[in-house]
Write a protein that holds these residues in place. Sequence first.
Motif, PDB file in Angstrom:
ATOM      1  N   MET A  20       7.740   2.276   8.616  1.00 36.62           N
ATOM      2  CA  MET A  20       7.607   3.034   7.374  1.00 36.62           C
ATOM      3  C   MET A  20       8.159   4.458   7.482  1.00 36.62           C
ATOM      4  SD  MET A  20       6.426   0.623   5.641  1.00 36.62           S
ATOM      5  CE  MET A  20       6.324   1.547   4.107  1.00 36.62           C
ATOM      6  N   SER A  21       8.214   5.023   8.691  1.00 37.47           N
ATOM      7  CA  SER A  21       8.765   6.376   8.859  1.00 37.47           C
ATOM      8  C   SER A  21       9.171   6.582  10.310  1.00 37.47           C
ATOM      9  CB  SER A  21       7.728   7.433   8.441  1.00 37.47           C
ATOM     10  OG  SER A  21       6.578   7.362   9.263  1.00 37.47           O
ATOM     11  N   TRP A  22      10.110   7.524  10.493  1.00 34.20           N
ATOM     12  CA  TRP A  22      10.564   7.885  11.839  1.00 34.20           C
ATOM     13  C   TRP A  22       9.794   9.100  12.333  1.00 34.20           C
ATOM     14  CZ3 TRP A  22      13.038   3.903  13.472  1.00 34.20           C
ATOM     15  CH2 TRP A  22      13.920   3.204  12.650  1.00 34.20           C
ATOM     16  N   THR A  23       9.581   9.180  13.640  1.00 34.96           N
ATOM     17  CA  THR A  23       8.943  10.341  14.257  1.00 34.96           C
ATOM     18  C   THR A  23       9.929  10.962  15.251  1.00 34.96           C
ATOM     19  OG1 THR A  23       7.963   8.985  16.010  1.00 34.96           O
ATOM     20  CG2 THR A  23       6.660   9.312  13.999  1.00 34.96           C
ATOM     21  N   THR A  24       9.480  11.976  15.981  1.00 33.53           N
ATOM     22  CA  THR A  24      10.396  12.675  16.898  1.00 33.53           C
ATOM     23  C   THR A  24      10.925  11.770  18.004  1.00 33.53           C
ATOM     24  OG1 THR A  24       8.467  13.432  18.161  1.00 33.53           O
ATOM     25  CG2 THR A  24       9.364  14.926  16.473  1.00 33.53           C
ATOM     26  N   ASP A  25      10.123  10.795  18.434  1.00 41.08           N
ATOM     27  CA  ASP A  25      10.593   9.907  19.509  1.00 41.08           C
ATOM     28  C   ASP A  25      10.370   8.429  19.202  1.00 41.08           C
ATOM     29  OD1 ASP A  25       7.841   9.814  19.697  1.00 41.08           O
ATOM     30  OD2 ASP A  25       7.821   9.716  21.892  1.00 41.08           O
ATOM     31  N   GLY A  26      10.104   8.116  17.934  1.00 41.16           N
ATOM     32  CA  GLY A  26       9.849   6.715  17.607  1.00 41.16           C
ATOM     33  C   GLY A  26       9.607   6.497  16.128  1.00 41.16           C
ATOM     34  N   TYR A  27       8.535   5.791  15.807  1.00 41.70           N
ATOM     35  CA  TYR A  27       8.297   5.440  14.418  1.00 41.70           C
ATOM     36  C   TYR A  27       6.824   5.144  14.168  1.00 41.70           C
ATOM     37  CZ  TYR A  27       8.442   0.681  16.390  1.00 41.70           C
ATOM     38  OH  TYR A  27       8.210  -0.450  17.137  1.00 41.70           O
ATOM     39  N   MET A  28       6.460   5.143  12.886  1.00 42.02           N
ATOM     40  CA  MET A  28       5.157   4.675  12.410  1.00 42.02           C
ATOM     41  C   MET A  28       5.389   3.354  11.676  1.00 42.02           C
ATOM     42  SD  MET A  28       2.914   6.909  13.403  1.00 42.02           S
ATOM     43  CE  MET A  28       1.498   6.384  12.438  1.00 42.02           C
ATOM     44  N   ALA A  29       4.612   2.346  12.013  1.00 41.91           N
ATOM     45  CA  ALA A  29       4.812   1.024  11.418  1.00 41.91           C
ATOM     46  C   ALA A  29       3.492   0.443  10.932  1.00 41.91           C
ATOM     47  CB  ALA A  29       5.451   0.072  12.424  1.00 41.91           C
ATOM     48  N   THR A  30       3.601  -0.400   9.924  1.00 44.42           N
ATOM     49  CA  THR A  30       2.469  -1.207   9.459  1.00 44.42           C
ATOM     50  C   THR A  30       2.689  -2.636   9.934  1.00 44.42           C
ATOM     51  OG1 THR A  30       2.095   0.154   7.494  1.00 44.42           O
ATOM     52  CG2 THR A  30       1.232  -2.094   7.457  1.00 44.42           C
ATOM     53  N   VAL A  31       1.716  -3.191  10.646  1.00 45.25           N
ATOM     54  CA  VAL A  31       1.794  -4.570  11.139  1.00 45.25           C
ATOM     55  C   VAL A  31       0.779  -5.395  10.360  1.00 45.25           C
ATOM     56  CG1 VAL A  31       1.599  -6.093  13.135  1.00 45.25           C
ATOM     57  CG2 VAL A  31       2.483  -3.767  13.423  1.00 45.25           C
ATOM     58  N   THR A  32       1.250  -6.464   9.724  1.00 42.04           N
ATOM     59  CA  THR A  32       0.390  -7.302   8.889  1.00 42.04           C
ATOM     60  C   THR A  32       0.384  -8.724   9.424  1.00 42.04           C
ATOM     61  OG1 THR A  32       1.101  -5.970   6.989  1.00 42.04           O
ATOM     62  CG2 THR A  32      -0.135  -7.963   6.521  1.00 42.04           C
ATOM     63  N   VAL A  33      -0.808  -9.300   9.524  1.00 45.00           N
ATOM     64  CA  VAL A  33      -0.976 -10.679   9.999  1.00 45.00           C
ATOM     65  C   VAL A  33      -1.383 -11.542   8.811  1.00 45.00           C
ATOM     66  CG1 VAL A  33      -2.149 -12.189  11.644  1.00 45.00           C
ATOM     67  CG2 VAL A  33      -1.745  -9.779  12.225  1.00 45.00           C
ATOM     68  N   PHE A  34      -0.572 -12.550   8.493  1.00 49.54           N
ATOM     69  CA  PHE A  34      -0.842 -13.465   7.384  1.00 49.54           C
ATOM     70  C   PHE A  34      -1.192 -14.843   7.944  1.00 49.54           C
ATOM     71  CE2 PHE A  34       2.257 -10.386   5.830  1.00 49.54           C
ATOM     72  CZ  PHE A  34       1.748 -10.012   4.595  1.00 49.54           C
ATOM     73  N   ASN A  35      -2.342 -15.354   7.571  1.00 44.84           N
ATOM     74  CA  ASN A  35      -2.684 -16.728   7.935  1.00 44.84           C
ATOM     75  C   ASN A  35      -2.282 -17.650   6.790  1.00 44.84           C
ATOM     76  OD1 ASN A  35      -3.711 -19.049   9.060  1.00 44.84           O
ATOM     77  ND2 ASN A  35      -5.842 -18.579   8.598  1.00 44.84           N
ATOM     78  N   PHE A  36      -1.050 -18.147   6.846  1.00 45.87           N
ATOM     79  CA  PHE A  36      -0.529 -19.007   5.792  1.00 45.87           C
ATOM     80  C   PHE A  36      -0.940 -20.470   5.970  1.00 45.87           C
ATOM     81  CE2 PHE A  36       2.957 -15.678   5.357  1.00 45.87           C
ATOM     82  CZ  PHE A  36       2.467 -15.204   4.161  1.00 45.87           C
ATOM     83  N   GLN A  37      -1.834 -20.747   6.888  1.00 49.52           N
ATOM     84  CA  GLN A  37      -2.305 -22.116   7.069  1.00 49.52           C
ATOM     85  C   GLN A  37      -3.283 -22.469   5.948  1.00 49.52           C
ATOM     86  OE1 GLN A  37      -2.518 -22.888  11.722  1.00 49.52           O
ATOM     87  NE2 GLN A  37      -3.530 -20.982  11.186  1.00 49.52           N
ATOM     88  N   GLN A  38      -3.077 -23.611   5.335  1.00 49.96           N
ATOM     89  CA  GLN A  38      -3.867 -23.986   4.166  1.00 49.96           C
ATOM     90  C   GLN A  38      -5.334 -24.215   4.495  1.00 49.96           C
ATOM     91  OE1 GLN A  38      -3.032 -24.274   0.739  1.00 49.96           O
ATOM     92  NE2 GLN A  38      -1.365 -23.033   1.538  1.00 49.96           N
ATOM     93  N   TYR A  39      -5.642 -24.713   5.692  1.00 52.02           N
ATOM     94  CA  TYR A  39      -7.040 -25.035   5.984  1.00 52.02           C
ATOM     95  C   TYR A  39      -7.458 -24.710   7.419  1.00 52.02           C
ATOM     96  CZ  TYR A  39      -4.522 -29.245   7.452  1.00 52.02           C
ATOM     97  OH  TYR A  39      -3.621 -30.106   8.012  1.00 52.02           O
TER      98      TYR A  39
END
Length: 457
Positions: free
Chosen positions: A53-72
């Motif tokens: 989502m944004s860059w920093t002085t030596d890297g980045y800030m990120a959003t990590v999302t886990v989706f359980n797309f399994q129906q059951y």
Amino acid sequence: MEFDNGDKRRRSCEFRELKVVTLAAICFMILSQADAFDPLDPTGNVTIRWDIMSWTTDGYMATVTVFNFQQYRTIMNPGWTIGWTWAKKEIIWTMMGAQATEQGDCSKFKLKIPHSCKRNPQVVDLMPGAPFNMQFNNCCKGGVLTSWGQDPSGAVSAFQIGVGLSGTSNKTVKLPKNFKLLGPGPGYSCGPAKLVPATVIPTDDRRRKAQALMSWNVTCTYSQFLASKNPSCCVSLSSFYSDKVTACPTCACGCQNNDTCVTKDSKLLQEDERVKTKKSDMTPKPLLQCTHHLCHVRVHWHIKDNYQDYWRVKIAIINFDYRLNYTLWNLVIQHPNLNNVTQVYSFEYMPLLPYEAINDTGMFYGLKYYNDLLMENGPKGNVQSEILMKKDKNTFTLKHGWAFPRRVYFNGEECMLPPPDSYPFLPNSSHRLLISASSIVASTIFASFFHLVVILL
């Protein structure tokens, strides 16, 4: 160079052995991949989405999302654990909504100490009730994710991560490798991270959308074959037209020994009762009641009534684990007459359509705050319901085991069915075995108030 006959024979044997080993390896890979394909949930997977989502002085800030797309298939307690290997010498400066399980060796950092310096970190979700300044959107569920078919809002988890020493542009950032989904137990295998079009994410107030600077996905699939060599559940059968009860197959979930089960009078159970009064963050190991099938869960299918236009089935789910409660459990059944479900008592019901043209599979799960918790083994360790189905006059029959299920899954694990030749048989002298229409009304009223009685085998 010439070889004598002995050398030739030896080399010929070695070549044949090499071919056999190679063929076996190829077959194993094919079978492993095929087993990860679930015919009742062909597109089910767990997807890990990584959005910078944004860059920093030596890297980045990120959003990590886990989706359980399994129906059951639910991600149960102790919840998900995500692991990976950094492509370079990255570190984790900060995290919100999750935490790394180990800090690693951060001795070279003096002023500001990173959250984790591990080359191959493992990350877990925060528990409910985490401090407010550590929370993030969709975090803090203890890693537990409902199945997508059961509750999409509960099937998503997210955290924020600040990465350093990684590069500060799309050209210098390298995708992590060797992703693993560890927490819910064995059985999940993850593919490589793949770049995808940058994600557009709504802001907190939902009035504006922000676009990620860089995004990649990791897809993880489940294989029951990789998870365990034995099933964890089995199915027993009975019917109103027969005194015979078809029990779960012997050793359906393995064969018992002193290490895998206990009897009802075991001293270990008394010790367990004392331990329960103490707080513990550790998930206890299973402790099963000794049965001939040695399964954690037994599903009983009873053909209860046969009316002129309808028929009724009673389902009971029994927990044989003395230590495990099944939160947000679900039951998936495949039967051709589920396309005509009229009413379900005490359970929620949702048709599953793995193939749009065929409607023969449905998911049952508990009513919220009523029976969505299947208690551990004991008097309350069961849940029950009844299903009223309208007959398809062209296919319905009580003969040849047609009225029994084709497949049964509990919490995403396929249960072992008895062999068809052991099913309760229809007496030769019987005709249509119909019940008067007025009985439907009486049975419907009774079913709304029936007590939880389990057929114990």
